[in-house]
Design an enzyme around this catalytic site. Sequence first.
Site, PDB file in Angstrom:
ATOM      1  N   GLY A   1       7.621   6.632  -0.154  1.00  0.00           N
ATOM      2  CA  GLY A   1       6.212   6.412   0.138  1.00  0.00           C
ATOM      3  C   GLY A   1       5.241   7.000  -0.869  1.00  0.00           C
ATOM      4  O   GLY A   1       5.596   7.358  -1.998  1.00  0.00           O
ATOM      5  N   CYS A   2       3.985   7.120  -0.425  1.00  0.00           N
ATOM      6  CA  CYS A   2       2.872   7.472  -1.313  1.00  0.00           C
ATOM      7  C   CYS A   2       3.002   8.853  -1.936  1.00  0.00           C
ATOM      8  O   CYS A   2       2.501   9.085  -3.032  1.00  0.00           O
ATOM      9  CB  CYS A   2       1.558   7.394  -0.536  1.00  0.00           C
ATOM     10  SG  CYS A   2       1.120   5.734   0.033  1.00  0.00           S
ATOM     11  N   SER A   3       3.631   9.789  -1.263  1.00  0.00           N
ATOM     12  CA  SER A   3       3.704  11.157  -1.773  1.00  0.00           C
ATOM     13  C   SER A   3       4.761  11.331  -2.850  1.00  0.00           C
ATOM     14  O   SER A   3       4.819  12.374  -3.505  1.00  0.00           O
ATOM     15  CB  SER A   3       3.995  12.132  -0.627  1.00  0.00           C
ATOM     16  OG  SER A   3       5.230  11.814  -0.003  1.00  0.00           O
ATOM     17  N   ALA A   4       5.592  10.316  -3.081  1.00  0.00           N
ATOM     18  CA  ALA A   4       6.739  10.466  -3.980  1.00  0.00           C
ATOM     19  C   ALA A   4       6.340  10.636  -5.438  1.00  0.00           C
ATOM     20  O   ALA A   4       7.086  11.226  -6.222  1.00  0.00           O
ATOM     21  CB  ALA A   4       7.679   9.272  -3.833  1.00  0.00           C
TER      22      ALA A   4
END
Length: 386
Positions: A159-162
């Site tokens: 997801g976005c935090s990766a």
Amino acid sequence: MEDHIFKGRAGIIGIGTSIPPNRLEQNEVFQRIEQSCKKDSDVVRWARRIFKQCGVETRYTCEPDFLEQAGACRYLPDHEGAVVPTTSERMEVYQRESVPLAVEAAREAMAEAGLSPSSVTHLVTVSCTGQFLPGLDTVLAKELGLSRRICRMPLIFQGCSAGLRAVQLAKDIVESNPSTVLVVCVELCTIHFQPPASREALFGASFFGDGASACVVSRVSDGREHVFMLGEGHSVIIPDSEEEMIWKVGDHGFDLYLSPAIPKLLKTFLREEVELLLGEQSLPALWAVHPGGRGIVDAVQEMFELKDDQVTFSRDILKHYGNLSSATILFVLKSMREHLIKQGTERAKGISLAFGPGLTAELLNFSYIQTAGKPFLAGKDAAYVQ
């Protein structure tokens, strides 16, 4: 701050970004959604509200089909029984379109770093919007002319935090052993657009876009210019929040659910995590916030009483590109660095934040330095120096 403290420290020495050629205007996407949901007035009203408030004006897509007139787009048809692309078709698009974008961003980052392909020791690839084997890491190694023996580390479906997690991983690698790490993030979010079956499904359609970003992380030598030195960071999983962001493989693409309560949840835990990261330090001047949506940027700004110009980079990226999932944070950092160079800033400290499924928060301290090893002369930026 004494210059010798930077010795042996990891820093971002090159950043690259790329976007596909097909530009989507927000009002045009809404027209396609409106036409697709014309029999459900409640969904249409909700869509109109979300599209106006999400903070996005333009996005980019790898799929030219989205440029078709409302009703003619295969992904958002205007009649029941229409055949929309299957997941396998969407993965074919992903495999075809992700590689050129990733290569372009990687080459820009390597060129800016003055790096030859043989110098790269580790390759970290990041994506949550598609998969294929041999993987993106294998293809990139060949396309970029990297060593056949390069250490490859794919971060998949996080997801976005990766994107920020990959930067932290690169930092750890560099500081544990002299290395040069190439991080490449590529996300094709738009290939998962589907006729919305609920209000919640509209959030993804309202602000996600396509793009790729890359950075080179290495130990910083004297004389290197315009560097983001990487400091301490950590990840945290927020208890009892796993149902707030869900990303599943469906028959017609990946099914995304985003809870509208996420900005409120951030306010319940984020201050404690930022205080843990900063310790005795005061709040920094620079804030690289992943713009997962307008509400997330609003929540961070309100919590820490930030000025508008401290979150302008996040808002501008959201406005002009949308949320590019894991690739977004490097777009923000690149925009921030361009501004610092233009302003002639010598040094400034900052913090980067990104959020993803879990719910997971990634936090990282960083410092911008104009020239590594150059004595610092106190001036207008003195208050921001670590």
